[in-house]
Design a protein around this motif. Structure first.
Motif, PDB file in Angstrom:
ATOM      1  N   UNK A 125       0.833  -1.206   0.000  1.00  0.00           N
ATOM      2  CA  UNK A 125       0.000   0.000   0.000  1.00  0.00           C
ATOM      3  C   UNK A 125       0.864   1.251   0.000  1.00  0.00           C
ATOM      4  N   UNK A 126       0.674   2.076  -1.010  1.00  0.00           N
ATOM      5  CA  UNK A 126       1.323   3.380  -1.113  1.00  0.00           C
ATOM      6  C   UNK A 126       2.842   3.273  -1.059  1.00  0.00           C
ATOM      7  N   UNK A 155      -2.079  -0.960  -3.678  1.00  0.00           N
ATOM      8  CA  UNK A 155      -2.842   0.285  -3.554  1.00  0.00           C
ATOM      9  C   UNK A 155      -1.864   1.442  -3.706  1.00  0.00           C
ATOM     10  N   UNK A 156      -2.229   2.437  -4.486  1.00  0.00           N
ATOM     11  CA  UNK A 156      -1.328   3.567  -4.697  1.00  0.00           C
ATOM     12  C   UNK A 156      -2.073   4.836  -5.020  1.00  0.00           C
ATOM     13  N   UNK A 157      -1.340   5.924  -5.062  1.00  0.00           N
ATOM     14  CA  UNK A 157      -1.923   7.203  -5.448  1.00  0.00           C
ATOM     15  C   UNK A 157      -2.077   7.264  -6.961  1.00  0.00           C
ATOM     16  N   UNK A 174       1.525   5.237 -11.443  1.00  0.00           N
ATOM     17  CA  UNK A 174       0.985   4.311 -12.429  1.00  0.00           C
ATOM     18  C   UNK A 174      -0.499   4.042 -12.209  1.00  0.00           C
ATOM     19  N   UNK A 175      -1.205   3.730 -13.290  1.00  0.00           N
ATOM     20  CA  UNK A 175      -2.590   3.310 -13.210  1.00  0.00           C
ATOM     21  C   UNK A 175      -2.635   1.827 -12.800  1.00  0.00           C
ATOM     22  N   UNK A 211     -10.340  15.922  -1.345  1.00  0.00           N
ATOM     23  CA  UNK A 211     -10.531  14.660  -2.050  1.00  0.00           C
ATOM     24  C   UNK A 211      -9.260  14.265  -2.788  1.00  0.00           C
ATOM     25  N   UNK A 212      -8.916  12.997  -2.699  1.00  0.00           N
ATOM     26  CA  UNK A 212      -7.748  12.473  -3.392  1.00  0.00           C
ATOM     27  C   UNK A 212      -8.136  11.211  -4.136  1.00  0.00           C
TER      28      UNK A 212
END
Length: 224
Positions: A125-126, A155-157, A174-175, A211-212
């Motif tokens: 994550x992140x 999980x990432x930004x 990355x998507x 919101x992010x």
């Protein structure tokens, strides 16, 4: 604010960098598990889990309290000491979480069955950090550590934060599709269970929410 996991190597982003970052405050993250982890893991039967970049232990503690046997790793010894303290304060048994310090670019935790495979869940994550980090290489090793029938959760930004959009102008976000392609998984050996962006609320430095957009990739390895 959810807990952001951190690891890495390279200029300005090694152990000294992250130890100093954690020493800036008694608590950097909220202590709560990441919302995406809760959403994606609640329906899974507990087993062995690997938490990559565990930070102050929010995710690892949540997993352990749900019956998972957790190996939790971070580059920062300060973060790991703090995470172990939080686990004791939460009443988690000492043998429920194995805290290990790793710079994941240089070393990687072994699974219950050895270096290749054995974890029913591997969570990353992140994994974002200043400086250079071989993120794709680390995630491929994470996939290799998943046991047959197990899950890899990344999980990432999806982009920079709402409060300072120029802060990480040189960072690649990355998507989910990008992450999946970079994993180079054998055809037919994995099933994509979720690959999408989502929106969440994050508090800014002044405490006001914004919101992010983040993203999640959940893939399951075929059973043996």
């Amino acid at each position: 604010m959810s807990q952001h996991h951190t690891t890495g190597t390279g200029a300005g982003a090694g152990q000294e960098f992250w130890d100093a970052r954690y020493l800036e405050s008694d608590r950097i993250w909220s202590g709560n598990p990441n919302a995406a982890l809760v959403t994606e893991v609640t329906d899974l039967a507990p087993g062995s889990a690997l938490d990559l970049g565990c930070g102050e232990g929010g995710d690892a503690i949540w997993l352990a309290r749900r019956g998972w046997r957790v190996t939790a790793t971070d580059i920062s010894g300060v973060a790991l000491d703090r995470a172990a303290l939080h686990a004791r304060e939460a009443g988690v048994a000492e043998d429920a979480i194995d805290w290990q310090r790793h710079d994941l670019a240089l070393s990687f935790p072994e699974g219950p069955e050895g270096p290749e495979g054995g974890f029913d869940l591997v969570s990353a994550s992140y994994l974002h950090t200043p400086g250079d980090m071989p993120r794709e290489q680390i995630l491929r090793r994470a996939a290799a550590a998943v046991a047959p029938g197990g899950v890899l959760l990344v999980v990432g930004h999806a982009g920079p934060g709402p409060f300072d959009p120029e802060a990480h102008h040189d960072m690649y976000f990355p998507t989910p599709d990008d992450v999946f392609v970079s994993l180079e998984l054998p055809s037919g050996a994995w099933r994509v269970e979720r690959a999408e962006e989502f929106e969440r609320t994050q508090n800014g430095p002044d405490g006001r929410p914004g919101l992010r957009r983040d993203n999640v990739l959940r893939v399951r390895r075929a059973a043996a």
